[in-house]
Design a protein around this motif. Structure first.
Motif, mmCIF file in Angstrom:
data_model
loop_
_atom_site.group_PDB
_atom_site.id
_atom_site.type_symbol
_atom_site.label_atom_id
_atom_site.label_comp_id
_atom_site.label_asym_id
_atom_site.label_seq_id
_atom_site.Cartn_x
_atom_site.Cartn_y
_atom_site.Cartn_z
ATOM 1 N N GLU A 105 -3.235 0.551 -11.757
ATOM 2 C CA GLU A 105 -4.634 0.562 -11.505
ATOM 3 C C GLU A 105 -5.069 0.780 -9.845
ATOM 4 O O GLU A 105 -6.649 0.663 -9.436
ATOM 5 N N GLN A 106 -3.833 1.793 -9.314
ATOM 6 C CA GLN A 106 -4.670 2.745 -7.995
ATOM 7 C C GLN A 106 -4.308 4.014 -8.171
ATOM 8 O O GLN A 106 -4.254 5.039 -8.955
ATOM 9 N N ARG A 107 -4.481 4.864 -7.422
ATOM 10 C CA ARG A 107 -4.412 6.153 -7.195
ATOM 11 C C ARG A 107 -3.175 6.336 -5.946
ATOM 12 O O ARG A 107 -3.113 5.429 -5.040
ATOM 13 N N CYS A 108 -2.325 7.618 -6.362
ATOM 14 C CA CYS A 108 -1.455 8.023 -5.539
ATOM 15 C C CYS A 108 -1.489 8.895 -4.041
ATOM 16 O O CYS A 108 -3.207 9.805 -4.706
ATOM 17 N N GLY A 109 -2.121 8.394 -2.695
ATOM 18 C CA GLY A 109 -2.775 8.858 -1.992
ATOM 19 C C GLY A 109 -1.883 10.539 -1.493
ATOM 20 O O GLY A 109 -0.755 10.778 -2.341
ATOM 21 N N GLU A 110 -1.773 9.839 -0.087
ATOM 22 C CA GLU A 110 -1.213 11.603 0.872
ATOM 23 C C GLU A 110 0.217 10.036 0.709
ATOM 24 O O GLU A 110 0.670 9.208 0.488
ATOM 25 N N GLY A 112 0.742 -1.496 0.416
ATOM 26 C CA GLY A 112 0.247 0.237 0.373
ATOM 27 C C GLY A 112 1.055 1.582 0.144
ATOM 28 O O GLY A 112 0.040 2.342 -0.106
ATOM 29 N N GLU A 113 2.143 0.966 0.037
ATOM 30 C CA GLU A 113 3.360 2.656 -0.231
ATOM 31 C C GLU A 113 4.281 2.579 -1.469
ATOM 32 O O GLU A 113 4.367 1.408 -1.750
ATOM 33 N N ILE A 114 4.581 3.278 -1.729
ATOM 34 C CA ILE A 114 5.327 3.811 -2.652
ATOM 35 C C ILE A 114 6.415 4.283 -2.273
ATOM 36 O O ILE A 114 6.181 5.575 -1.534
ATOM 37 N N SER A 115 7.287 4.126 -2.507
ATOM 38 C CA SER A 115 9.041 5.290 -2.425
ATOM 39 C C SER A 115 10.048 5.397 -4.041
ATOM 40 O O SER A 115 10.116 5.013 -4.025
ATOM 41 N N SER A 125 16.234 18.093 -4.975
ATOM 42 C CA SER A 125 15.928 16.365 -4.797
ATOM 43 C C SER A 125 15.577 16.268 -3.524
ATOM 44 O O SER A 125 16.164 16.635 -2.493
ATOM 45 N N VAL A 126 14.281 15.626 -3.213
ATOM 46 C CA VAL A 126 13.854 14.666 -3.028
ATOM 47 C C VAL A 126 13.756 13.043 -2.419
ATOM 48 O O VAL A 126 13.022 12.648 -4.244
ATOM 49 N N SER A 127 12.913 12.883 -1.105
ATOM 50 C CA SER A 127 13.054 10.877 -1.814
ATOM 51 C C SER A 127 11.271 11.102 -0.873
ATOM 52 O O SER A 127 11.609 11.635 0.283
ATOM 53 N N ALA A 128 10.998 10.879 -0.988
ATOM 54 C CA ALA A 128 9.060 10.824 -0.831
ATOM 55 C C ALA A 128 8.530 8.889 -0.817
ATOM 56 O O ALA A 128 8.836 8.261 -1.566
ATOM 57 N N THR A 129 7.762 8.929 -0.123
ATOM 58 C CA THR A 129 7.175 7.598 0.635
ATOM 59 C C THR A 129 5.188 8.669 0.145
ATOM 60 O O THR A 129 4.665 8.672 1.269
ATOM 61 N N PHE A 130 4.499 7.548 -0.610
ATOM 62 C CA PHE A 130 3.220 8.169 -0.942
ATOM 63 C C PHE A 130 2.565 6.278 -0.552
ATOM 64 O O PHE A 130 2.826 5.592 -0.470
ATOM 65 N N GLU A 131 1.527 6.921 -0.012
ATOM 66 C CA GLU A 131 0.518 5.917 0.475
ATOM 67 C C GLU A 131 -0.041 5.374 -0.987
ATOM 68 O O GLU A 131 -0.517 5.989 -1.750
ATOM 69 N N LEU A 132 -0.969 4.176 -1.397
ATOM 70 C CA LEU A 132 -1.479 3.728 -3.271
ATOM 71 C C LEU A 132 -2.872 3.429 -2.650
ATOM 72 O O LEU A 132 -2.742 2.536 -1.622
ATOM 73 N N ASP A 133 -3.607 4.444 -2.979
ATOM 74 C CA ASP A 133 -5.106 4.205 -2.554
ATOM 75 C C ASP A 133 -5.741 3.217 -3.614
ATOM 76 O O ASP A 133 -5.579 3.154 -4.637
#
Length: 230
Positions: free
Chosen positions: A179-184, A27-30, A222-230
């Motif tokens: 087939e998901q959405r990028c979340g918070e 449920g997450e992507i970095s 540059s940034v390193s980010a982790t997002f929720e996948l909805d």
């Protein structure tokens, strides 16, 4: 059943290879985002030095004082535009001349110097000031670190904003492929900016070396980010 298992293993291997630049938990992507702002310096920090050498310290000091007098007279038309101006300190020291053999008497020389430092916010003043310094015989050096933009802080913010936006867009693209959405945003870390040196070109003129142009620079963030996948 064996064929189905082999197919699944192969598919997992392909997906793992494709996802090497990313790391994903359930449920997450970095991922990373990058942003660049290009600009041309509009200001400079300058230093000019008057120096003289003589057997007698007072003579060396007098020569420097005369050079500074000429300099102050020459820059009167520009004086109000020279910010953070300083020329008050005179340095005086003695150096020993090298001897060829032990029988030769050791001689010394008094060395006097005085440095002028200031900032200009109009680079059109650069060549006129250099020309006056050359006529008087002042020493100077022009390097990339002396040129900057008057609003560096705002440029750094713009580069960072672009890096964050880039991370968000990459997340949205990857999520759409799944087939998901990028979340918070779960976490976000900011890497330091990088400033390549100014490309400065000089051309010869009758008065000496004149700066013909100040080349572009860029600020990278540059940034390193982790997002929720909805």
């Amino acid at each position: 059943m064996k064929k189905t298992l082999s197919t699944l293993v192969l598919a997992a291997g392909v997906l793992g290879t494709a996802a090497l630049p990313l790391t994903a938990a359930a449920g997450e992507i970095s991922l990373r985002g990058e942003g660049t702002v290009n600009y041309t310096p509009d200001s400079a920090r300058l230093q000019f030095t008057a120096s003289a050498e003589h057997e007698r310290p007072e003579k060396a000091s007098e020569q420097v004082a005369e050079a500074m007098k000429q300099w102050r007279r020459a820059i009167r038309p520009y004086r109000d535009e020279l910010k953070d101006y300083s020329d008050a300190n005179l340095t005086l020291y003695t150096r020993r001349l090298p001897v060829r053999d032990n029988n030769e008497k050791q001689e010394t020389r008094a060395v006097a110097s005085q440095t002028v430092s200031f900032t200009i916010a109009d680079l059109e003043l650069l060549n006129p000031l250099i020309d006056q310094a050359q006529k008087i015989g002042l020493q100077y050096h022009l390097g990339p670190q002396q040129f900057f933009h008057s609003d560096d802080a705002e440029l750094e913010k713009q580069a960072l904003a672009r890096a964050i936006q880039d991370a968000r867009e990459r997340c949205q693209f990857v999520a759409s492929q799944l087939e998901q959405r990028c979340g918070e945003v779960v976490s976000l870390s900011v890497d330091g900016g990088r400033r390549p040196v100014t490309m400065m070109r000089a051309e010869a003129s009758s008065g000496g070396d004149a700066v013909s142009s100040i080349g572009p620079r860029e600020i990278n963030a540059s940034v390193s980010a982790t997002f929720e996948l909805d």
